[in-house]
Write a protein that holds these residues in place. Structure first.
Motif, PDB file in Angstrom:
ATOM      1  N   SER A  45       0.835  -1.209   0.000  1.00  0.00           N
ATOM      2  CA  SER A  45       0.000   0.000   0.000  1.00  0.00           C
ATOM      3  C   SER A  45       0.868   1.256   0.000  1.00  0.00           C
ATOM      4  O   SER A  45       0.618   2.205  -0.759  1.00  0.00           O
ATOM      5  CB  SER A  45      -0.905   0.024   1.229  1.00  0.00           C
TER       6      SER A  45
ATOM      7  N   ASP B  40      -5.534  -0.754  -3.353  1.00  0.00           N
ATOM      8  CA  ASP B  40      -5.045  -0.024  -4.527  1.00  0.00           C
ATOM      9  C   ASP B  40      -6.027   1.091  -4.892  1.00  0.00           C
ATOM     10  O   ASP B  40      -5.626   2.211  -5.207  1.00  0.00           O
ATOM     11  CB  ASP B  40      -4.862  -0.982  -5.721  1.00  0.00           C
TER      12      ASP B  40
ATOM     13  N   HIS C 178       0.089 -10.703  -6.873  1.00  0.00           N
ATOM     14  CA  HIS C 178      -0.232 -12.103  -7.161  1.00  0.00           C
ATOM     15  C   HIS C 178       0.582 -12.643  -8.339  1.00  0.00           C
ATOM     16  O   HIS C 178       0.220 -13.656  -8.942  1.00  0.00           O
ATOM     17  CB  HIS C 178      -1.730 -12.259  -7.428  1.00  0.00           C
TER      18      HIS C 178
ATOM     19  N   TYR D 209       4.864 -11.254   1.213  1.00  0.00           N
ATOM     20  CA  TYR D 209       4.369 -12.345   2.073  1.00  0.00           C
ATOM     21  C   TYR D 209       3.461 -13.328   1.337  1.00  0.00           C
ATOM     22  O   TYR D 209       2.939 -14.249   1.937  1.00  0.00           O
ATOM     23  CB  TYR D 209       3.653 -11.794   3.314  1.00  0.00           C
ATOM     24  N   LYS D 210       3.248 -13.138   0.041  1.00  0.00           N
ATOM     25  CA  LYS D 210       2.403 -14.073  -0.710  1.00  0.00           C
ATOM     26  C   LYS D 210       3.300 -15.142  -1.339  1.00  0.00           C
ATOM     27  O   LYS D 210       3.855 -15.968  -0.625  1.00  0.00           O
ATOM     28  CB  LYS D 210       1.563 -13.298  -1.721  1.00  0.00           C
TER      29      LYS D 210
HETATM   30  C1  LIG Z   1      -2.293  -8.504  -1.101  1.00  0.00           C
HETATM   31  C2  LIG Z   1      -2.414  -7.275  -1.904  1.00  0.00           C
HETATM   32  C3  LIG Z   1      -2.059  -6.035  -1.372  1.00  0.00           C
HETATM   33  C4  LIG Z   1      -1.636  -5.948   0.061  1.00  0.00           C
HETATM   34  O1  LIG Z   1      -1.238  -4.685   0.466  1.00  0.00           O
HETATM   35  P1  LIG Z   1      -0.596  -4.502   1.912  1.00  0.00           P
HETATM   36  O2  LIG Z   1      -0.138  -3.116   1.925  1.00  0.00           O
HETATM   37  O3  LIG Z   1       0.496  -5.525   2.042  1.00  0.00           O
HETATM   38  O4  LIG Z   1      -1.649  -4.797   2.926  1.00  0.00           O
HETATM   39  C5  LIG Z   1      -2.125  -4.932  -2.202  1.00  0.00           C
HETATM   40  N1  LIG Z   1      -2.540  -5.037  -3.487  1.00  0.00           N
HETATM   41  C6  LIG Z   1      -2.902  -6.230  -4.020  1.00  0.00           C
HETATM   42  C7  LIG Z   1      -3.337  -6.312  -5.449  1.00  0.00           C
HETATM   43  C8  LIG Z   1      -2.869  -7.373  -3.242  1.00  0.00           C
HETATM   44  O5  LIG Z   1      -3.239  -8.545  -3.750  1.00  0.00           O
END
Ligand SMILES: *Cc1c(COP(=O)(O)O)cnc(C)c1O
Length: 431
Positions: free
Chosen positions: A98, A132, A201, A223-224
């Motif tokens: 983010s 986003d 992703h 973390y994914k």
């Molecule tokens: C998982 C994910 C996020 C996660 O954002 P964080 O700042 O880590 O909470 C952001 N954008 C997409 C498209 C995601 O899949």
């Protein structure tokens, strides 16, 4: 016809099967949620313990130099770069997805504001990941822009002379649908529009070539599929043609050209270094380093191309088995069948009506989790975007027999109706 035996044969001849030994996986669990939180690398516990007891405990402040803490964002960035078609020195691991999106979208608006001040729109997808959209909305308010949300098949028509930035997530979190990054970027550039790509992703899941596509800005998640652990730092990449043009808005001291000069004025570091802000979470970065090594371990075996081939075989098998064994229960497919348009997940829908007003998708996922098959649920909007049962197929540690067993559990949950038990309809804070 797939059988358990044919799936076991595929595992026996899988050249990537040994990569699973890199992970600690709980007994009796088939983990189909690596797209949300990757699994624990076997090396991580000892490595983080060493960082705590030796580097922090004994090295203390000396470890910024002696243990290489200070250069971790660049060193991990260079590892991630190998997975996404970036060059060494072009990408850093830092902050969250983010926050990194805020930085790059802000920089993109600066560039657009200078080069094409009449353009006042950011275009994105309605089903983009909410953070986003929220970050874009906030920047629009701050800078006098407007966010225009479209469906995937409306993107080409939305690339008008009013648009400054096209902000897309490469693989959609709800459907697993994947954009053609090179083609979409080329279309955007032909229309004078900058591109921001979210690889949350994609990184570690599908081959990505940021430089080959000529993309402008990119961010992604640690973390994914990169297995960096909960809250792992994310990453940010900016094409070298843009990296030096503007300050990013969070101009902290780690992005300064010489932070230890302690000057009162800000002098941005050249290139991607200026996209750092402040002191990094070193323990989380240490865990991320272990996670990255699990993905890079595939390099001698064919790297992302080999992982991709297995990922497609796994998702093909999952789709075929659901069609073969789970008919008559209102289950549909949200993920594209076309390989070129598919990420590394299979997303199923369930028709409303069969479970009353509720699709039953949430409860079906809970019943699967109770059986040790961990996927997740993503709520629909009651309209065109349906409730989703989401299954991430991570080729590093998922095998073909795992897919067989997962779909067999799904079949049993649907046939028995056990998902209708009240316990499976109880929603918690995190779904
Ligand atoms: C998982 C994910 C996020 C996660 O954002 P964080 O700042 O880590 O909470 C952001 N954008 C997409 C498209 C995601 O899949």
């Amino acid at each position: 016809m797939h059988t358990l035996q044919t799936c076991q044969q595929l595992d026996a001849t899988d050249p990537l099967a040994a990569l699973r030994d890199q992970f600690t996986l709980p007994e009796g669990v088939i983990y189909l949620d690596g797209n949300s939180l990757g699994v624990l690398p076997k090396t991580a516990a000892a490595r983080v313990a060493e960082a705590v007891t030796e580097e922090w405990g004994q090295g203390l402040i000396r470890s910024w130099n002696s243990a290489g803490w200070f250069s971790l964002p660049q060193r991990l960035g260079d590892k991630i770069a190998r997975l996404v078609g970036a060059k060494p020195g072009e990408l850093v691991a830092t902050d969250s997805t983010s926050i990194n999106l805020y930085k790059v979208l802000s920089a993109a608006l600066h560039i657009a504001g200078e080069d094409a001040p009449a353009r006042k729109l950011i275009v994105s997808e309605r089903s983009n990941f909410p953070t986003d959209l929220y970050i874009a909305e906030a920047l629009c308010k701050e800078r006098g822009y407007r966010l225009q949300l479209v469906e995937p098949d409306e993107i080409a028509a939305a690339l008008t002379p009013e648009v400054a930035v096209l902000m897309l997530t490469h693989v959609n979190y709800r459907t697993g649908a994947m954009h053609d990054m090179a083609a979409v970027t080329a279309a955007a550039h032909a229309a004078g529009i900058l591109t921001v790509w979210d690889l949350a992703h994609s990184a570690g899941a599908v081959p990505v070539d940021l430089n080959g596509a000529g993309a402008d800005f990119s961010i992604g998640c640690g973390y994914k599929y990169l297995n960096g652990g909960p809250g792992a730092p994310a990453f940010v990449w900016v094409h070298p043609r843009h990296a030096d043009r503007f300050w990013q808005p969070l101009a902290g001291w780690w992005g300064h050209a010489s932070p230890f000069a302690f000057t009162p004025d800000y002098q941005p570091a050249p290139g991607i270094g200026r996209y750092l802000c402040g002191t990094q979470p070193i323990l989380n970065m240490t865990a991320l380093d272990c996670g990255l090594d699990t993905v890079l371990a595939a390099e001698p075996l064919g790297g992302m191309a080999a992982l991709r081939a297995k990922s497609l075989a796994l998702t093909d098998l999952f789709i075929a088995l659901v069609a073969q064994r789970c008919g008559g229960h209102g289950i549909g497919l949200a993920t594209p069948r076309d390989h070129a348009a598919r990420g590394s997940q299979v997303c199923l829908t369930r028709e409303h009506g069969l479970g009353g007003a509720d699709s039953g998708a949430f409860a079906i996922v809970q019943a699967l989790i109770a059986r040790g098959v961990i996927g997740d649920y993503r709520a629909g909007d009651g309209g065109a975007h349906k409730d989703i049962l989401r299954f991430g197929l991570t080729p590093l540690y998922i095998g073909f027999a795992d897919v067989w067993h997962a779909v067999e559990h799904l079949r049993q949950v649907l046939e028995s109706g056990e998902w209708q038990q009240p316990a499976f309809n109880q929603k918690h804070a995190v779904t």
